[in-house]
Scaffold this motif. Structure first.
Motif, PDB file in Angstrom:
ATOM      1  N   LEU A 216       0.810  -1.223   0.000  1.00 55.73           N
ATOM      2  CA  LEU A 216       0.000   0.000   0.000  1.00 55.73           C
ATOM      3  C   LEU A 216       0.840   1.268   0.000  1.00 55.73           C
ATOM      4  O   LEU A 216       0.298   2.361   0.177  1.00 55.73           O
ATOM      5  N   GLY A 217       2.146   1.146  -0.181  1.00 53.60           N
ATOM      6  CA  GLY A 217       2.959   2.351  -0.211  1.00 53.60           C
ATOM      7  C   GLY A 217       4.440   2.111  -0.400  1.00 53.60           C
ATOM      8  O   GLY A 217       5.220   3.052  -0.403  1.00 53.60           O
ATOM      9  N   GLY A 218       4.827   0.863  -0.539  1.00 57.10           N
ATOM     10  CA  GLY A 218       6.236   0.568  -0.767  1.00 57.10           C
ATOM     11  C   GLY A 218       6.981   0.196   0.499  1.00 57.10           C
ATOM     12  O   GLY A 218       6.432   0.194   1.595  1.00 57.10           O
ATOM     13  N   ASP A 219       8.256  -0.104   0.300  1.00 58.95           N
ATOM     14  CA  ASP A 219       9.109  -0.561   1.399  1.00 58.95           C
ATOM     15  C   ASP A 219       9.666   0.579   2.244  1.00 58.95           C
ATOM     16  O   ASP A 219      10.117   0.361   3.354  1.00 58.95           O
ATOM     17  N   GLU A 220       9.679   1.772   1.710  1.00 61.76           N
ATOM     18  CA  GLU A 220      10.266   2.926   2.390  1.00 61.76           C
ATOM     19  C   GLU A 220       9.192   3.789   3.040  1.00 61.76           C
ATOM     20  O   GLU A 220       8.041   3.802   2.618  1.00 61.76           O
ATOM     21  N   LEU A 221       9.616   4.549   4.052  1.00 58.98           N
ATOM     22  CA  LEU A 221       8.715   5.518   4.669  1.00 58.98           C
ATOM     23  C   LEU A 221       8.378   6.595   3.643  1.00 58.98           C
ATOM     24  O   LEU A 221       9.263   7.094   2.954  1.00 58.98           O
ATOM     25  N   ARG A 222       7.115   6.933   3.563  1.00 59.88           N
ATOM     26  CA  ARG A 222       6.678   7.973   2.624  1.00 59.88           C
ATOM     27  C   ARG A 222       6.562   9.309   3.357  1.00 59.88           C
ATOM     28  O   ARG A 222       6.210   9.356   4.522  1.00 59.88           O
ATOM     29  N   PRO A 223       6.812  10.405   2.621  1.00 54.93           N
ATOM     30  CA  PRO A 223       6.578  11.712   3.223  1.00 54.93           C
ATOM     31  C   PRO A 223       5.084  11.961   3.347  1.00 54.93           C
ATOM     32  O   PRO A 223       4.268  11.244   2.757  1.00 54.93           O
TER      33      PRO A 223
END
Length: 191
Positions: A178-185
């Motif tokens: 739902l948003g990828g492996d990395e923290l999103r801004p």
């Protein structure tokens, strides 16, 4: 439409009655992006209009997303290129909707799981305008930066809450799609 972006936003206000411009920067990304914890807020740039150096003001605002804390034509008057004006309520709604989607995805996954999963502890997603209303103001800060400071504090609280959401999302492999492996801004919505 949400926009992902790490560069600090510029919260600006022009206090016409006293002839000043206030600018605060707020990092709406995540502190781990810089490799070490960094402060979310920087700024307190206050300029008297009669001493206004357009180059300095441009350097603080140009090519950033802008949050207008009050009515101003500063961007047009100084021909400042920017990435867009942040829709505050749209950004809050987008973040809250995303948390709801994540909770729904967690519940769907938990319903099909053979083991009991630890539920996420999503933080409340604050509205920067509501936070700003509770920020104590002092005559000196009001004169220097107008409403830029309290609204920047509101965005700081929103960015902190969003980072908590993202840290919980990336810890759960079934939520990573739902948003990828990395923290999103923080998902900024512009108008």
């Amino acid at each position: 439409m949400p926009i992902s972006y790490f560069k600090p936003i510029a919260v600006i206000d022009e206090v016409g009655a006293i002839g000043r411009i206030g600018i605060w920067h707020v990092d709406v990304g995540h502190t781990a992006a810089m490799g070490a914890p960094m402060p979310r807020m920087a700024g307190a740039w206050g300029y008297a209009l009669e001493e206004l150096d357009p180059w300095k003001v441009r350097s603080l605002i140009e090519e950033r997303f802008i949050v207008l804390a009050g009515d101003t034509d500063l961007l047009e008057r100084l021909a400042i290129a920017h990435r867009g004006i942040v829709d505050v309520s749209g950004t809050v709604e987008c973040a809250r909707t995303e948390v709801t989607k994540l909770q729904d995805a967690f519940e769907a996954h938990a319903a099909g799981s053979r083991t009991k999963l630890t539920a996420p502890d999503w933080p409340e997603v604050p509205d920067p305008v509501e936070v700003a209303a509770s920020v104590p103001m002092y005559p000196s800060s009001d004169e220097r930066t107008g409403q830029a400071y309290p609204l920047a504090r509101g965005f700081e609280k929103l960015a902190i809450a969003w980072e908590k959401v993202e840290k919980q999302r990336v810890q759960r492999p079934f939520l990573k799609p739902l948003g990828g492996d990395e923290l999103r801004p923080l998902p900024l919505v512009t108008r």
